[in-house]
Design a protein around this motif. Structure first.
Motif, mmCIF file in Angstrom:
data_model
loop_
_atom_site.group_PDB
_atom_site.id
_atom_site.type_symbol
_atom_site.label_atom_id
_atom_site.label_comp_id
_atom_site.label_asym_id
_atom_site.label_seq_id
_atom_site.Cartn_x
_atom_site.Cartn_y
_atom_site.Cartn_z
ATOM 1 N N ALA A 166 0.822 -1.165 -0.046
ATOM 2 C CA ALA A 166 0.035 -0.178 0.056
ATOM 3 C C ALA A 166 0.769 1.273 -0.129
ATOM 4 C CB ALA A 166 -0.945 -0.428 1.232
ATOM 5 N N ARG A 167 1.750 1.433 0.797
ATOM 6 C CA ARG A 167 2.799 2.366 1.006
ATOM 7 C C ARG A 167 3.959 2.519 -0.569
ATOM 8 N NH1 ARG A 167 6.064 2.082 6.123
ATOM 9 N NH2 ARG A 167 7.449 1.841 4.824
ATOM 10 N N ALA A 168 3.357 1.386 -1.471
ATOM 11 C CA ALA A 168 4.231 1.930 -2.162
ATOM 12 C C ALA A 168 4.050 1.910 -3.287
ATOM 13 C CB ALA A 168 4.407 -0.078 -3.525
ATOM 14 N N THR A 203 -11.726 16.090 4.808
ATOM 15 C CA THR A 203 -11.039 14.709 4.138
ATOM 16 C C THR A 203 -11.709 15.110 1.876
ATOM 17 O OG1 THR A 203 -11.315 12.935 5.665
ATOM 18 C CG2 THR A 203 -11.419 12.189 2.670
ATOM 19 N N CYS A 204 -10.190 15.153 1.614
ATOM 20 C CA CYS A 204 -10.241 15.331 0.089
ATOM 21 C C CYS A 204 -10.266 14.993 -1.116
ATOM 22 C CB CYS A 204 -9.159 16.448 0.029
ATOM 23 S SG CYS A 204 -9.498 18.007 1.076
ATOM 24 N N THR A 205 -11.459 14.495 -1.771
ATOM 25 C CA THR A 205 -11.214 13.178 -2.524
ATOM 26 C C THR A 205 -11.625 12.606 -3.824
ATOM 27 O OG1 THR A 205 -12.743 11.804 -0.370
ATOM 28 C CG2 THR A 205 -13.192 10.877 -2.617
ATOM 29 N N THR A 220 -3.909 9.172 1.213
ATOM 30 C CA THR A 220 -4.381 7.752 1.136
ATOM 31 C C THR A 220 -4.623 6.977 -0.104
ATOM 32 O OG1 THR A 220 -5.717 8.359 2.732
ATOM 33 C CG2 THR A 220 -6.647 5.599 2.500
ATOM 34 N N LEU A 221 -4.106 5.986 -0.726
ATOM 35 C CA LEU A 221 -4.422 5.692 -2.033
ATOM 36 C C LEU A 221 -4.820 4.236 -2.056
ATOM 37 C CD1 LEU A 221 -0.821 7.256 -3.640
ATOM 38 C CD2 LEU A 221 -3.159 8.375 -3.243
ATOM 39 N N ALA A 230 -9.741 5.458 -6.151
ATOM 40 C CA ALA A 230 -10.603 6.410 -4.653
ATOM 41 C C ALA A 230 -9.402 6.959 -4.056
ATOM 42 C CB ALA A 230 -11.438 6.333 -4.294
ATOM 43 N N PRO A 231 -8.305 7.366 -4.923
ATOM 44 C CA PRO A 231 -7.237 8.185 -3.760
ATOM 45 C C PRO A 231 -7.751 9.564 -2.996
ATOM 46 C CG PRO A 231 -6.851 9.408 -6.675
ATOM 47 C CD PRO A 231 -7.761 8.430 -6.336
#
Length: 129
Positions: free
Chosen positions: A19-21, A125-127, A101-102, A107-108
């Motif tokens: 997930a962090r990649a 939160t910005c989506t 959050t990716l 849906a980043p």
């Protein structure tokens, strides 16, 4: 049983690393991100932030998009805005942290924690639309 627990733990670590990649290139996916805050039982629109490459502009609630500024994102998804960020950085407000959050590539999003002039904290939160 112990081997099963160890393997489960290693699998969990590898999934978290995956997930962090997504943060490895230091960029959010391009697009328009709608920023909202939940206040008094409803969602309030705080404007749109546009991301293109390593540049951002906004937030904008109406009218023309302001000048674009650079931003940086580290390998953990923490974003540093290298210019003003509308109401988040005006009127005595300051940024505490912005975290991307990716987890879902479709849906980043990112969360902005703002410290208000009175010392209270507000999260939005910005989506990506």
């Amino acid at each position: 049983m112990a081997l099963r627990i160890i393997l489960s733990f290693l699998l969990l670590l590898s999934a978290a690393g995956g997930a962090r990649a997504d943060f490895a290139d230091g960029r959010l996916p391009d697009g328009v991100y709608q920023c909202e805050v939940y206040l008094l039982g409803m969602f309030l629109n705080l404007g749109d932030i546009t991301i293109k490459g390593n540049l951002y502009s906004g937030p904008v609630t109406f009218g023309r998009m302001p000048q674009a500024y650079n931003y940086q994102m580290d390998a953990n998804g923490e974003i540093s805005w290298l210019g003003p960020l509308g109401g988040y950085t005006s009127g005595g407000n300051s940024l505490s942290i912005t975290q991307a959050t990716l987890d879902d590539p479709n849906a980043p999003s990112f969360d902005i924690i703002m410290k208000q002039q009175d010392g209270a904290f507000t999260a939005s939160t910005c989506t990506r639309r």
